[in-house]
Design an enzyme around this catalytic site. Structure first.
Site, PDB file in Angstrom:
ATOM      1  N   GLY A   1     -25.308 -14.343 -32.224  1.00  0.00           N
ATOM      2  CA  GLY A   1     -26.411 -13.833 -31.432  1.00  0.00           C
ATOM      3  C   GLY A   1     -25.902 -13.297 -30.119  1.00  0.00           C
TER       4      GLY A   1
ATOM      5  N   PRO B   1     -24.906 -12.620 -26.159  1.00  0.00           N
ATOM      6  CG  PRO B   1     -23.761 -11.206 -24.700  1.00  0.00           C
ATOM      7  CD  PRO B   1     -24.548 -11.220 -25.965  1.00  0.00           C
ATOM      8  N   GLY B   2     -24.920 -15.463 -23.960  1.00  0.00           N
ATOM      9  CA  GLY B   2     -25.761 -16.206 -23.030  1.00  0.00           C
ATOM     10  C   GLY B   2     -26.983 -16.849 -23.642  1.00  0.00           C
ATOM     11  CB  THR B   3     -28.550 -16.744 -26.890  1.00  0.00           C
ATOM     12  OG1 THR B   3     -27.345 -16.513 -27.606  1.00  0.00           O
ATOM     13  CG2 THR B   3     -29.210 -15.422 -26.584  1.00  0.00           C
ATOM     14  N   GLY B   4     -26.953 -19.574 -25.457  1.00  0.00           N
ATOM     15  CA  GLY B   4     -26.825 -21.022 -25.597  1.00  0.00           C
ATOM     16  C   GLY B   4     -26.002 -21.471 -26.790  1.00  0.00           C
ATOM     17  CE  LYS B   5     -23.192 -16.639 -29.173  1.00  0.00           C
ATOM     18  NZ  LYS B   5     -24.119 -16.005 -28.216  1.00  0.00           N
TER      19      LYS B   5
ATOM     20  CG  HIS C   1     -41.350   0.036 -35.029  1.00  0.00           C
ATOM     21  ND1 HIS C   1     -40.944   1.333 -35.248  1.00  0.00           N
ATOM     22  CD2 HIS C   1     -40.527  -0.737 -35.778  1.00  0.00           C
ATOM     23  CE1 HIS C   1     -39.924   1.338 -36.080  1.00  0.00           C
ATOM     24  NE2 HIS C   1     -39.647   0.085 -36.419  1.00  0.00           N
ATOM     25  CD  GLU C   2     -40.001  -4.599 -35.134  1.00  0.00           C
ATOM     26  OE1 GLU C   2     -39.968  -4.961 -36.329  1.00  0.00           O
ATOM     27  OE2 GLU C   2     -39.141  -3.830 -34.646  1.00  0.00           O
TER      28      GLU C   2
ATOM     29  CG  ASP D   1     -37.042   0.967 -39.556  1.00  0.00           C
ATOM     30  OD1 ASP D   1     -36.324  -0.028 -39.739  1.00  0.00           O
ATOM     31  OD2 ASP D   1     -37.969   1.024 -38.740  1.00  0.00           O
TER      32      ASP D   1
HETATM   33  P1  ADP Z   1     -23.322 -18.350 -25.237  1.00  0.00           P
HETATM   34  O1  ADP Z   1     -22.314 -19.332 -25.709  1.00  0.00           O
HETATM   35  O2  ADP Z   1     -24.388 -18.066 -26.271  1.00  0.00           O
HETATM   36  O3  ADP Z   1     -22.780 -17.102 -24.655  1.00  0.00           O
HETATM   37  P2  ADP Z   1     -23.833 -20.375 -23.272  1.00  0.00           P
HETATM   38  O4  ADP Z   1     -24.085 -21.552 -24.151  1.00  0.00           O
HETATM   39  O5  ADP Z   1     -22.480 -20.283 -22.689  1.00  0.00           O
HETATM   40  O6  ADP Z   1     -24.165 -19.035 -24.045  1.00  0.00           O
HETATM   41  O7  ADP Z   1     -24.933 -20.344 -22.134  1.00  0.00           O
HETATM   42  C1  ADP Z   1     -24.595 -20.247 -20.778  1.00  0.00           C
HETATM   43  C2  ADP Z   1     -25.542 -21.048 -19.933  1.00  0.00           C
HETATM   44  O8  ADP Z   1     -26.862 -20.519 -20.003  1.00  0.00           O
HETATM   45  C3  ADP Z   1     -25.695 -22.475 -20.388  1.00  0.00           C
HETATM   46  O9  ADP Z   1     -24.697 -23.279 -19.848  1.00  0.00           O
HETATM   47  C4  ADP Z   1     -27.077 -22.841 -19.844  1.00  0.00           C
HETATM   48  O10 ADP Z   1     -27.021 -23.170 -18.481  1.00  0.00           O
HETATM   49  C5  ADP Z   1     -27.834 -21.549 -19.979  1.00  0.00           C
HETATM   50  N1  ADP Z   1     -28.578 -21.500 -21.242  1.00  0.00           N
HETATM   51  C6  ADP Z   1     -28.418 -20.594 -22.235  1.00  0.00           C
HETATM   52  N2  ADP Z   1     -29.279 -20.833 -23.246  1.00  0.00           N
HETATM   53  C7  ADP Z   1     -29.994 -21.922 -22.899  1.00  0.00           C
HETATM   54  C8  ADP Z   1     -31.042 -22.668 -23.516  1.00  0.00           C
HETATM   55  N3  ADP Z   1     -31.511 -22.335 -24.721  1.00  0.00           N
HETATM   56  N4  ADP Z   1     -31.536 -23.730 -22.845  1.00  0.00           N
HETATM   57  C9  ADP Z   1     -31.070 -24.070 -21.643  1.00  0.00           C
HETATM   58  N5  ADP Z   1     -30.088 -23.423 -21.001  1.00  0.00           N
HETATM   59  C10 ADP Z   1     -29.558 -22.344 -21.599  1.00  0.00           C
HETATM   60 ZN    ZN Z   2     -38.303  -0.674 -37.732  1.00  0.00          ZN
END
Ligand code: ADP
Ligand code: ZN
Length: 584
Positions: free
Chosen positions: A192, A194-198, A416-417, A494
């Site tokens: 997913g 970047p920055g989504t909490g992986k 659209h969706e 599409d």
């Molecule tokens: P990724 O690995 O997807 O790039 P990160 O896990 O490194 O993202 O997320 C970076 C920071 O953003 C986390 O340390 C947290 O502070 C914040 N963060 C991202 N997603 C979440 C979430 N779902 N809930 C709480 N904090 C989040």
């Molecule tokens: Zn579409």
């Protein structure tokens, strides 16, 4: 002056290396190895002639006979080989720790010499050395120290959390699953934006299972000295195994596992290839009852080498998408908990205004706000701070004011969706729309995911036509609601899919009366002039299906409006929510 010192050092090193090589060669000569066939080797064991065997995972084994003679033989690398040796009273030496002092010292000296030489020659660009250090300390540092992170630290991402929760039990008691013959999970891939909490999720899994967390990043492995990447991987796994149960996390796995191109070469460097192979070997090396889970993350799923996704590797894949409005609220609340936020601040409102923000950006938003408030020694964090921080967070990401541009964009996307989803639901009762969303996803059509019932072996002509209509549903909705002049570029993928489907329907599957049973690939390869007819027929099909699609939407316009309206508020709808709207 400086240079003089360096030259002297170099000379010293060269002498050292020469010396060390001497010792090494002497060592080799003194314990010459004879080569035994594997059969002879087994006979020797039976006759109790073998004193010790150095156990490793390479092609050849070394060992010593009772009369002091050293030997080499083929390594069978079977499961109970070691036990077999032990039963026959052979000393088994793990790994390569044979203490042939001269040889070891020689090698150590040579390595030291080479290392020092490299260091001296590289002194002007110490970046490399820094990089080396960074990787190692990373592996070291993420052991057990810092605060334990749990699923409570992850807001939103409920589906991902649910699917990871199963693994907690598995890490805790792998034997239980073993007993039932369950195939044990090994690798989990989170993909997913970047920055989504992986990373956070992976840490939380380790925290919940209360086991050490080992993290590295794929990009750290490239551009290291040849061969080092692979040994890093082995080192990493060794550490994880030594600590018993654990979670290994490999961020940016795409840096290692790039799709190989058609010529068989790799998309990445050779070094990345070697590192990837080491990773795959390590992963197939454990049986799964160790309680070790390997997790990896990527935001480039499309470029990933399929070899990584095969069974026994990263065979569980979980999509982590950008948060919808409710998830954003939850994330904002979580990151406000430890901060003095004014009671006048309405987090729900901020959640509404932060569409397309990632969790990391939301965290950043609250943090920037806190910094501003602190700098001004304000009593608490107010809306003024948050508004100011909002632009700081978006600096460099997008110049425009998102709040003004997104509302119209949002409306278009919503229609659209909704168009895709509504067509899917209306033309076939069996279609399951698992989720509709106006948050873009890395996979599927925009923010829309569809499950065609998988329990059939063949697709009928009707199925294919249905799928084409579903693909056209987005554009059809745009035209219906915005008018012909305001249709957007949003339908491009599409249309690509629809065209592919229609071409294979009439050109490969013989499903058009006029073209008949002709296969077009064959015809094209025979240099026959076939293009015009195919074009004509395909276009005719598409046009006809597009008209039908518009009719479906026209007849159900009130549902289209209702779904779009709900999407504008909620940003994503589950299947139940969608069905509820359609029942009204
Ligand atoms: P990724 O690995 O997807 O790039 P990160 O896990 O490194 O993202 O997320 C970076 C920071 O953003 C986390 O340390 C947290 O502070 C914040 N963060 C991202 N997603 C979440 C979430 N779902 N809930 C709480 N904090 C989040
Ligand atoms: Zn579409």
């Amino acid at each position: 002056m400086k240079i003089g010192v360096r030259v002297k050092l170099l000379l010293l090193l060269i002498i050292l290396i020469a010396l060390a090589s001497g010792i090494y060669a002497y060592g080799i000569r003194n314990n010459r190895y004879i080569e035994l066939s594997y059969r002879d080797f087994l006979n020797h064991i039976d006759e109790d002639l073998v004193d010790e065997v150095e156990f490793n995972n390479r092609a050849k084994l070394k060992g010593k006979l009772r009369d002091g003679q050293y030997f080499i033989t083929d390594n069978p690398r079977t499961e109970n080989f070691k036990e077999h040796l032990l039963l026959y009273n052979v000393n088994v030496i793990e790994g390569d720790n044979r203490a042939i002092v001269g040889q070891a010292a020689g090698i150590a000296l040579i390595l030291f010499g080479i290392g020092a030489l490299a260091y001296i020659l590289n002194r002007n660009s110490p970046k490399q050395a820094e990089k080396e250090m960074a990787i190692m300390s990373k592996v070291d540092a993420e052991g057990t120290t810092s605060r334990r992170i749990t699923f409570d630290d992850v807001a939103g991402n409920e589906e991902a959390k649910d699917s990871l929760k199963e693994l907690i039990d598995f890490i805790g008691d792998p034997e239980k699953y073993n007993r039932y013959g369950a195939r044990l999970p090994r690798g989990v891939l989170l993909y997913g934006p970047p920055g989504t909490g992986k990373t956070l999720l992976a840490k939380a899994l380790a925290g919940e299972a209360n086991v050490p967390f080992y993290a590295v990043s794929g990009s750290d492995f490239i551009q290291v000295y040849a061969g080092l990447g692979a040994s890093r991987i082995r080192e990493l796994f060794k550490r994880a195994k030594d600590s018993g149960k654990s979670v290994i996390f490999i961020d940016e796995i795409d840096a290692l596992g790039k799709k190989r191109n058609a010529s068989g070469g790799s998309g990445g460097s050779e070094e990345a290839d070697r590192t990837l192979n080491a990773l795959l070997t390590e992963m197939s090396g454990f049986k799964g009852n160790e309680g070790i889970i390997v997790m990896a993350a990527t935001n480039r799923m499309d470029t990933l080498d399929e070899a990584l996704l095969r069974p026994g590797r990263f065979d569980r894949q979980i999509e982590i998408s950008l948060p919808d409005v409710n998830a954003r609220l939850a994330i904002l609340e979580l990151h406000s908990k430890n901060k003095p936020v004014s009671r006048k601040v309405d987090l729900k409102n901020i959640a509404l205004e932060t569409i397309y923000f990632s969790g990391a950006q939301l965290e950043n938003l609250m943090n920037e706000s806190a910094m501003l408030a602190a700098r001004q020694r304000a009593d608490n964090i107010t809306m003024k701070h948050i508004n100011q921080a909002y632009f700081t967070v978006l600096v460099g990401e997008e110049k425009k004011d998102r709040r003004s541009i997104t509302s119209e964009d949002k409306r278009i996307t919503a229609y659209h969706e909704a168009g895709h989803a509504l067509v899917a639901k209306k033309i076939c009762k069996d279609n399951r729309v698992t989720k509709v969303s106006i948050i873009p996803s890395t996979k599927g059509m925009g923010g829309f995911s569809l499950n065609i019932p998988p329990d059939r072996m063949y697709q009928t002509k009707k199925d294919i036509m249905n799928n084409i209509m579903i693909a056209l549903g987005g554009r059809a909705a745009e035209e219906l609601v915005l008018g012909m002049d305001n249709i957007t570029t949003g339908a491009s993928s599409d249309l690509q899919k629809a065209t592919e489907m229609v071409l294979s329907m009439i050109g490969n599957y013989g499903m058009d009366d006029e073209i008949g049973l002709m296969n077009y690939n064959v015809a094209l390869n025979s240099n026959l002039d076939t293009g015009t007819l195919l074009m004509e027929r395909a276009k005719k099909f598409l046009d006809k299906l597009y008209v039908e699609t518009k009719e479906v939407l026209q007849c159900n316009k009130e549902y289209l409006d209702a779904i779009a309206a709900k999407l504008l508020v909620e940003e994503s709808l589950s299947e139940e929510e969608l069905n509820r709207i359609l029942l009204d």
